[in-house]
Design a protein around this motif. Structure first.
Motif, mmCIF file in Angstrom:
data_model
loop_
_atom_site.group_PDB
_atom_site.id
_atom_site.type_symbol
_atom_site.label_atom_id
_atom_site.label_comp_id
_atom_site.label_asym_id
_atom_site.label_seq_id
_atom_site.Cartn_x
_atom_site.Cartn_y
_atom_site.Cartn_z
ATOM 1 N N CYS A 55 50.607 59.501 57.566
ATOM 2 C CA CYS A 55 50.954 60.164 56.301
ATOM 3 C C CYS A 55 51.823 59.218 55.472
ATOM 4 C CB CYS A 55 51.707 61.458 56.603
ATOM 5 S SG CYS A 55 52.200 62.360 55.123
ATOM 6 N N CYS A 148 53.520 68.259 51.129
ATOM 7 C CA CYS A 148 52.449 67.292 50.865
ATOM 8 C C CYS A 148 52.573 66.711 49.447
ATOM 9 C CB CYS A 148 51.101 67.985 51.032
ATOM 10 S SG CYS A 148 49.683 66.942 50.723
ATOM 11 N N CYS A 151 48.120 63.487 47.713
ATOM 12 C CA CYS A 151 47.544 62.179 47.369
ATOM 13 C C CYS A 151 46.077 62.354 46.971
ATOM 14 C CB CYS A 151 47.580 61.251 48.582
ATOM 15 S SG CYS A 151 49.188 61.174 49.385
ATOM 16 N N CYS A 154 43.910 61.435 50.919
ATOM 17 C CA CYS A 154 44.897 61.640 51.978
ATOM 18 C C CYS A 154 44.824 60.460 52.945
ATOM 19 C CB CYS A 154 44.619 62.954 52.715
ATOM 20 S SG CYS A 154 45.647 63.171 54.178
HETATM 21 S S1 SF4 Z 1 47.811 64.072 51.173
HETATM 22 FE FE1 SF4 Z 1 47.840 63.421 53.326
HETATM 23 S S2 SF4 Z 1 48.901 61.433 53.292
HETATM 24 FE FE2 SF4 Z 1 49.341 62.425 51.324
HETATM 25 S S3 SF4 Z 1 51.285 63.487 51.700
HETATM 26 FE FE3 SF4 Z 1 49.654 64.981 52.078
HETATM 27 S S4 SF4 Z 1 49.275 64.842 54.290
HETATM 28 FE FE4 SF4 Z 1 50.446 63.028 53.731
#
Ligand code: SF4
Ligand code: SF4
Ligand code: SF4
Lengths: 186, 349
Positions: A55, A148, A151, A154
């Motif tokens: 993440c 979260c 993004c 992800c």
């Molecule tokens: S989209 Fe995925 S990588 Fe981005 S903050 Fe959320 S869990 Fe983390």
């Protein structure tokens, strides 16, 4: 003939343009334009550990969630205790969670209730795998919407070996752990 | 006219790196940046973040005392229950059907069933009993639906049935108890219920596994999965023996709740099946560890656990046939795996 056809075609094109524009506006305002969020399908996740390390946030936006309805309230909880733990107590050497994020409370002999301290949980999934392998699978990982960063892509989904992470409409989040016998979990 | 006159030498020096080289350099820098960006990978999770019990699954070669001698493929979806009748025939049930097989595995009869029975038992007179989650369904020896016994309540989950000439014993994992019935469906008593007056916590059944079996002498044994062992009871519910073996060593029962299935050989050997570390083991009549009949490696081969998230334990039932062969009902493989001693006469049983 030709004088009749031309206005017809023009009208058709105009109508199509209006429909396209209207459709765009409608789509923008309709529920399908609602926010989409990244979620884990708990039935696909194989607890590879990458939710903790991949993440973009540190600690991860992935946390352990407990479906208490499915839980067996086990004394020898395999999500709480190290395999082959030398003693059944809360000593750090017996606890499975690397951050001591799981606490247990005595209910009645020999049953215990388990809860997760979200602030301490790093989403590694160790407890989830232990619980799923030996117990009822009541612990599972989920991306917490409030944490979260949403993004565009992800960073965990990119490397998830089980393709367990997908984008779903906000109205379908959270994806809960489901047990066909006990019903919806947490 | 002009105050500054260009020095031709200076001009020549400026041109020593030609424009195309600058362009190549710029492209290289961009490519390098992109390459670094694309190949930048977070660290893989280390040991501390991954749950791994593979070292407990490993079994010393000398401890493996059985091998698979036959595999009976079943024309059955989602197999759930297995039984052997007094004539040595095998009965397997699953989604919508009950199959009768001869001892070599050839299908002799198929009965259509509404729903998915959890377990099956066949009485010496041919009467078939099927556990239908909250009640028993009784079928005649010709496969005609005879009757349904009364529901055991919302929480009930019938997980195993055994029948002798007088009684039908039914394990109910949902209510964590065993019922003793007459052959016509009257409940005589329960076994293993929580009883604060007798300071008994009853059976501990965290997941949907509770098993009953008769030993060679006809005594009733019940698994107590939350206590990681087995217990022997008198028909009226009095506890006679408790044998619990919690732990991750090969001769112990790991996790929260094991063994999930039990059976007995004619010499009193206890056969156990586990989940988590999928394994079948035998214990001699004095309960000393006699060996592993089926290893995790063997039982985990040929199927993918990720495809069975709702029921990851592959061993759906366990039985011993009239030739003392160990029969393992394997759900994902849709087969009965038959195990016999590798070196007959040299078992530790
Ligand atoms: S989209 Fe995925 S990588 Fe981005 S903050 Fe959320 S869990 Fe983390
Ligand atoms: S990366 Fe995928 S498989 Fe691994 S823990 Fe996260 S959701 Fe589960
Ligand atoms: S073991 Fe990992 S996933 Fe489970 S509570 Fe602890 S940090 Fe969270």
């Amino acid at each position: 003939m030709s004088t009749e056809t031309k206005p017809g075609r023009r009208e058709f094109i105009r109508a199509a343009a209006v429909a396209a524009l209207g459709g765009g506006v409608w789509m923008a305002a309709s529920p399908s334009a609602e926010k989409w969020v990244w979620q884990i399908d708990p039935h696909k996740c194989t607890q590879c550990g990458r939710c903790a390390t991949h993440c973009v946030l540190n600690p991860s936006a992935v946390k352990c969630v407990h479906a208490t309805k499915i839980c067996g309230y086990c004394d020898l909880c395999s999500g709480y205790l190290q395999p082959a733990a030398p003693a059944l107590d809360t000593g750090a050497e017996n606890e499975l969670c690397p951050t001591a994020a799981i606490t247990r409370r005595f209910v009645e002999e020999p049953y215990f209730a388990y809860s997760i301290d979200e602030d301490l949980c790093i989403g590694c999934g160790k407890c989830v795998k232990g619980c799923g392998q030996f117990g009822n699978g009541s612990l599972y990982l989920q991306i917490k919407r409030d944490l979260c960063a949403h993004c565009n892509e992800c960073a965990i989904a990119r490397d998830c070996p089980s393709n367990a992470i997908e984008r779903i409409p906000l109205s379908r989040a959270y994806v809960l752990k489901y047990d066909e016998n006990a019903g919806e979990g947490a | 006219m002009f105050p500054y006159k260009e020095n031709p030498m200076q001009h020549k020096q400026q041109r020593m790196i030609p424009d195309w080289a600058w362009a190549v350099l710029a492209i290289a820098v961009v490519a390098l940046t992109l390459a670094l960006f694309m190949t930048d990978r977070p660290d893989e999770p280390g040991e501390a973040l991954v749950y791994d019990v593979s070292r407990y699954e490993a079994v010393a070669d000398d401890d493996v005392r059985y091998h698979e001698t036959a595999r009976i493929a079943l024309e059955l979806d989602n197999p759930s229950g297995l039984a052997v009748d007094s004539e040595g025939r095998l009965w397997a049930t699953g989604e919508g059907a009950l199959l009768m097989l001869d001892e070599t595995g050839r299908e002799q009869a198929r009965h259509e069933i509404d729903g998915r029975p959890d377990c099956v038992a066949v009485a010496p007179d041919g009467t078939m009993y099927l556990g239908m989650r909250d009640h028993l369904a009784v079928f005649s020896d010709t496969g005609e639906h005879h009757t349904n016994w009364e529901t055991l309540g919302e929480r009930a989950w019938t997980t195993e049935i055994v029948v002798d000439e007088n009684h039908v014993f039914v394990a109910d994992a949902g209510n964590a108890r065993v019922y003793r019935y007459t052959h016509d469906g009257q409940i005589l008593n329960t076994i293993g219920e929580r009883d604060p007056e007798r300071d008994s916590i009853g059976f501990v059944v965290p997941s949907h596994y509770l098993d009953v079996a008769f030993d060679a002498m006809g005594a009733l044994w019940v698994s107590n999965p939350g206590k990681l062992g087995v217990e022997k009871y008198r028909a009226d519910g009095a506890l006679l023996t408790a044998w619990h073996q919690p732990g991750f060593a090969t001769h112990q029962f790991p996790g929260c709740c094991n063994p999930i299935h039990i059976a007995f050989k004619s010499n009193g050997t206890l056969v156990t099946a586990e989940k988590g570390i999928n394994r079948v083991k035998t214990f001699a009549a004095d309960r000393s560890f006699a060996g592993v009949a089926a290893t995790s490696e063997h039982l985990n081969a040929g199927w993918n656990a990720a495809e069975f998230p709702a029921d990851p334990a592959p061993i759906r039932d366990l039985a011993v046939d009239t030739n003392d062969r160990i029969l393992v009902l394997h759900g994902p493989l849709r087969a009965i795996l038959v195990f016999e001693p590798i070196d007959a006469g040299k078992e530790k049983e």
